[in-house]
Design a protein around this motif. Structure first.
Motif, PDB file in Angstrom:
ATOM      1  N   TRP A  94      31.905  54.413  36.477  1.00 17.21           N
ATOM      2  CA  TRP A  94      31.472  53.805  35.223  1.00 17.21           C
ATOM      3  C   TRP A  94      32.592  53.711  34.204  1.00 17.21           C
ATOM      4  CZ3 TRP A  94      27.602  50.780  34.251  1.00 17.21           C
ATOM      5  CH2 TRP A  94      26.516  50.795  35.128  1.00 17.21           C
ATOM      6  N   LEU A  95      33.653  54.498  34.382  1.00 15.70           N
ATOM      7  CA  LEU A  95      34.819  54.334  33.519  1.00 15.70           C
ATOM      8  C   LEU A  95      35.468  52.972  33.755  1.00 15.70           C
ATOM      9  CD1 LEU A  95      36.408  57.880  33.862  1.00 15.70           C
ATOM     10  CD2 LEU A  95      35.311  56.935  31.822  1.00 15.70           C
ATOM     11  N   VAL A  96      35.420  52.515  34.996  1.00 21.17           N
ATOM     12  CA  VAL A  96      35.908  51.180  35.339  1.00 21.17           C
ATOM     13  C   VAL A  96      34.919  50.122  34.852  1.00 21.17           C
ATOM     14  CG1 VAL A  96      36.666  49.668  37.202  1.00 21.17           C
ATOM     15  CG2 VAL A  96      37.077  52.137  37.354  1.00 21.17           C
ATOM     16  N   SER A  97      33.652  50.328  35.192  1.00 14.96           N
ATOM     17  CA  SER A  97      32.629  49.324  34.879  1.00 14.96           C
ATOM     18  C   SER A  97      32.458  49.130  33.384  1.00 14.96           C
ATOM     19  CB  SER A  97      31.291  49.735  35.504  1.00 14.96           C
ATOM     20  OG  SER A  97      31.408  49.898  36.892  1.00 14.96           O
ATOM     21  N   ALA A  98      32.558  50.211  32.608  1.00 12.81           N
ATOM     22  CA  ALA A  98      32.345  50.102  31.164  1.00 12.81           C
ATOM     23  C   ALA A  98      33.353  49.161  30.529  1.00 12.81           C
ATOM     24  CB  ALA A  98      32.448  51.493  30.524  1.00 12.81           C
ATOM     25  N   LEU A  99      34.622  49.297  30.912  1.00 12.08           N
ATOM     26  CA  LEU A  99      35.653  48.420  30.354  1.00 12.08           C
ATOM     27  C   LEU A  99      35.401  46.969  30.744  1.00 12.08           C
ATOM     28  CD1 LEU A  99      39.393  49.066  29.979  1.00 12.08           C
ATOM     29  CD2 LEU A  99      38.686  46.988  31.149  1.00 12.08           C
ATOM     30  N   TYR A 100      35.043  46.755  31.997  1.00  9.27           N
ATOM     31  CA  TYR A 100      34.914  45.385  32.461  1.00  9.27           C
ATOM     32  C   TYR A 100      33.601  44.731  32.050  1.00  9.27           C
ATOM     33  CZ  TYR A 100      39.165  46.366  34.942  1.00  9.27           C
ATOM     34  OH  TYR A 100      40.461  46.695  35.234  1.00  9.27           O
ATOM     35  N   LEU A 101      32.531  45.510  31.871  1.00  9.11           N
ATOM     36  CA  LEU A 101      31.317  44.944  31.298  1.00  9.11           C
ATOM     37  C   LEU A 101      31.589  44.453  29.878  1.00  9.11           C
ATOM     38  CD1 LEU A 101      28.501  47.398  32.457  1.00  9.11           C
ATOM     39  CD2 LEU A 101      28.533  44.936  32.843  1.00  9.11           C
ATOM     40  N   ALA A 102      32.280  45.287  29.100  1.00  6.55           N
ATOM     41  CA  ALA A 102      32.613  44.891  27.724  1.00  6.55           C
ATOM     42  C   ALA A 102      33.531  43.683  27.712  1.00  6.55           C
ATOM     43  CB  ALA A 102      33.265  46.070  26.995  1.00  6.55           C
ATOM     44  N   THR A 103      34.486  43.647  28.628  1.00  8.40           N
ATOM     45  CA  THR A 103      35.429  42.532  28.653  1.00  8.40           C
ATOM     46  C   THR A 103      34.765  41.250  29.137  1.00  8.40           C
ATOM     47  OG1 THR A 103      37.150  44.138  29.176  1.00  8.40           O
ATOM     48  CG2 THR A 103      37.721  41.834  29.432  1.00  8.40           C
ATOM     49  N   ALA A 104      33.865  41.372  30.113  1.00  9.14           N
ATOM     50  CA  ALA A 104      33.168  40.188  30.617  1.00  9.14           C
ATOM     51  C   ALA A 104      32.364  39.513  29.516  1.00  9.14           C
ATOM     52  CB  ALA A 104      32.246  40.570  31.783  1.00  9.14           C
ATOM     53  N   VAL A 105      31.807  40.304  28.603  1.00 11.12           N
ATOM     54  CA  VAL A 105      31.094  39.743  27.462  1.00 11.12           C
ATOM     55  C   VAL A 105      32.082  39.322  26.371  1.00 11.12           C
ATOM     56  CG1 VAL A 105      29.441  40.239  25.622  1.00 11.12           C
ATOM     57  CG2 VAL A 105      29.017  41.083  27.929  1.00 11.12           C
ATOM     58  N   LEU A 162      33.893  44.461  38.372  1.00  8.62           N
ATOM     59  CA  LEU A 162      32.598  45.136  38.363  1.00  8.62           C
ATOM     60  C   LEU A 162      32.037  45.266  39.774  1.00  8.62           C
ATOM     61  CD1 LEU A 162      30.967  43.463  35.239  1.00  8.62           C
ATOM     62  CD2 LEU A 162      31.688  45.845  35.456  1.00  8.62           C
ATOM     63  N   LEU A 163      32.125  44.182  40.554  1.00  5.36           N
ATOM     64  CA  LEU A 163      31.666  44.252  41.945  1.00  5.36           C
ATOM     65  C   LEU A 163      32.488  45.276  42.732  1.00  5.36           C
ATOM     66  CD1 LEU A 163      31.090  40.472  42.765  1.00  5.36           C
ATOM     67  CD2 LEU A 163      29.356  42.232  42.368  1.00  5.36           C
ATOM     68  N   ALA A 164      33.796  45.308  42.474  1.00  4.59           N
ATOM     69  CA  ALA A 164      34.655  46.280  43.155  1.00  4.59           C
ATOM     70  C   ALA A 164      34.274  47.700  42.772  1.00  4.59           C
ATOM     71  CB  ALA A 164      36.112  46.012  42.801  1.00  4.59           C
ATOM     72  N   SER A 165      33.997  47.929  41.487  1.00  6.81           N
ATOM     73  CA  SER A 165      33.603  49.259  41.030  1.00  6.81           C
ATOM     74  C   SER A 165      32.290  49.690  41.670  1.00  6.81           C
ATOM     75  CB  SER A 165      33.480  49.265  39.506  1.00  6.81           C
ATOM     76  OG  SER A 165      33.022  50.493  39.032  1.00  6.81           O
ATOM     77  N   ALA A 166      31.333  48.759  41.737  1.00  8.16           N
ATOM     78  CA  ALA A 166      30.060  49.079  42.371  1.00  8.16           C
ATOM     79  C   ALA A 166      30.246  49.387  43.850  1.00  8.16           C
ATOM     80  CB  ALA A 166      29.090  47.909  42.194  1.00  8.16           C
TER      81      ALA A 166
END
Length: 466
Positions: free
Chosen positions: A62-73, A417-421
């Motif tokens: 989630w440390l990866v996903s959090a950055l990229y979720l915010a960036t994707a938006v 995000l897909l990679a992190s998941a």
């Protein structure tokens, strides 16, 4: 004498008007490296952070996903604001937020506060890329340059350089003072961007593009987009029948989002524009597939080197050097060539070779094999990102360059995000060899799809040709 001085000053002005304004390059490059340095340093810090807070890889993902979720938006939102208000204000606000997020990460009392820091980093690092693409477009119009491939290559090389030093720097910083230092480094970087941006970025909005005070941020659209992505991320991180409702929530939120955007006069993401530009859609698809593989390798391989192969963060960082050195060399050799189809094909083949090679790794694989695999993965990293960037520059509506560039980054981070998941799903209790092989099989499918999209896209033959 005054006449001579005046003529000298006039000559300087004419030369500045004839070519790209080189004063813009430094803030563009410094701003563009904020995201990759935070991405690449974290690759070798996930295991130490997990140990510090007592959380498994499925949580540190989630440390990866959090950055990229915010960036994707954040990328398309800030891209639209850049198109409306110009690059300077957004660049300064974004880079200031990076410094604040870095301080929050240094003093984070819990794992979830650290995730908040990564969210703020995602939004803060979203400003520089659309601002840079906007500046490239305005400079191209001013100077008459058809394609600023040299500047695009410089931006790509600078990002690759950060990919070189990022994991190694992260390992060194962890060795010197712990994982906190990979957050602390954002403070001096933020200050450098603020000084350069304040001194060198133009204050005025481009002629003919006055700021529109009624520009809407489309907050409901943003929330629906983020909610859909988060629901799918939660399910992919921990798939199972018990979580059946998550993809349903994601699909419903996605459908409502699409309907709202199609009906809105000022949407968060203009899906009507996307539906009318098939070559641009293909570029976004290639970006998604390429970066799913790239980030899955970066984070998955570095974790396996530590958990599965028994190396330390410093050693893992050093073993990623050949990948980034190869990427830099490939970018330098090919960056100024505007044609993209050959780059995408060669990059896709190299990516497929690299993921197949992962299937042969085990806990006692020799170091030279680990080095060779990293070097192979450097080839697609040096070719595909720059090729897609050049393709976007040729395919996007000139009036929507900032938004289109932001959306390209959105697809980059959707891939992350897909990679992190995938990493969370295959490395539930640790990054062992079995999980690495399962991840590799998924990446084989992704790489085959990337090649198929590239071969089928005949429009690529025209990109970079007169």
């Amino acid at each position: 004498m005054s006449g001579i001085a005046e003529r000298v000053r006039g000559g300087r002005k004419r030369r500045a008007a004839d070519g790209f304004d080189r004063r813009l390059v430094a803030p563009m490059i410094f701003g563009s490296i904020l995201n990759p340095i935070n991405s690449s340093m974290l690759a070798v810090a996930l295991v130490p952070i997990g140990h510090a807070f007592g959380v498994p890889p499925s949580q540190t993902a989630w440390l990866v996903s959090a950055l990229y979720l915010a960036t994707a938006v954040g990328q398309p939102v800030i891209g639209r604001l850049v198109d409306a208000f110009g690059p300077r204000r957004l660049y300064l606000l974004g880079t200031a937020l990076v410094g604040v997020a870095g301080l929050l990460g240094v003093f984070a009392p819990s794992f979830w506060v650290l995730i908040v820091s990564r969210v703020l980093l995602g939004f803060g690092t979203s400003a520089a890329y659309p601002a840079s693409m906007y500046l490239l477009r305005t400079e191209s119009e001013r100077t008459g340059m058809k394609s600023p491939s040299g500047i695009l290559a410089a931006l790509s090389v600078s990002n690759q350089v950060i990919a070189v030093i990022g994991p190694t720097l992260g390992g060194v910083l962890i060795g010197l003072g712990g994982w906190h230092l990979i957050f602390a480094i954002n403070v001096p970087l933020s200050l450098a961007c603020l000084v350069l941006g304040a001194l060198r970025l133009p204050k005025a909005v481009r002629a003919g593009r006055e700021a529109d005070a009624t520009t809407s941020a489309d907050v409901p659209g943003m929330l629906l987009f983020a909610g859909s992505l988060t629901a799918f991320m939660l399910f992919l991180t921990s798939p199972g029948v018990a979580h059946w409702y998550l993809p349903v929530v994601g699909a419903v939120a996605g459908a409502v989002f699409a309907r709202r955007e199609l009906a809105s006069a000022d949407p968060f993401i203009d899906l009507r524009v996307l539906s009318g530009n098939t070559p641009l859609l293909a570029t976004y698809a290639r970006q998604l597939l390429a970066y799913t593989a790239s980030y899955a390798f970066l984070y998955g391989y570095s974790q396996w080197l530590q958990d599965g192969r028994g190396l330390g963060p410093e050693q893992a960082g050093l073993l990623l050097l050949p990948m980034s050195l190869m990427a830099i060399g490939v970018t330098v050799l090919t960056g100024r060539r505007p044609q993209v189809r050959g780059k995408l094909f060669v990059g896709g083949i190299a990516q497929l070779v690299g993921v197949v090679a992962l299937l042969g790794l085990n806990s006692d694989s020799p170091i030279w094999v680990l080095v060779a695999i990293g070097a192979v993965f450097g080839i697609p990293q040096g070719l595909i990102g720059l090729a897609n960037q050049n393709a976007l520059y040729a395919q996007a509506d000139p009036e929507r360059t900032g938004a289109s560039a932001g959306l390209l980054r959105t697809f980059t981070y959707l891939g992350a995000l897909l990679a992190s998941a995938a990493n969370a799903a295959f490395f539930k209790d640790g990054a062992d060899t079995t999980g690495l092989h399962e991840l590799a099989w998924m990446l084989v499918v992704v790489s085959v799809l990337l090649l198929a999209v590239t071969v089928a896209d005949r429009a690529l033959r025209r990109v970079g040709r007169d």
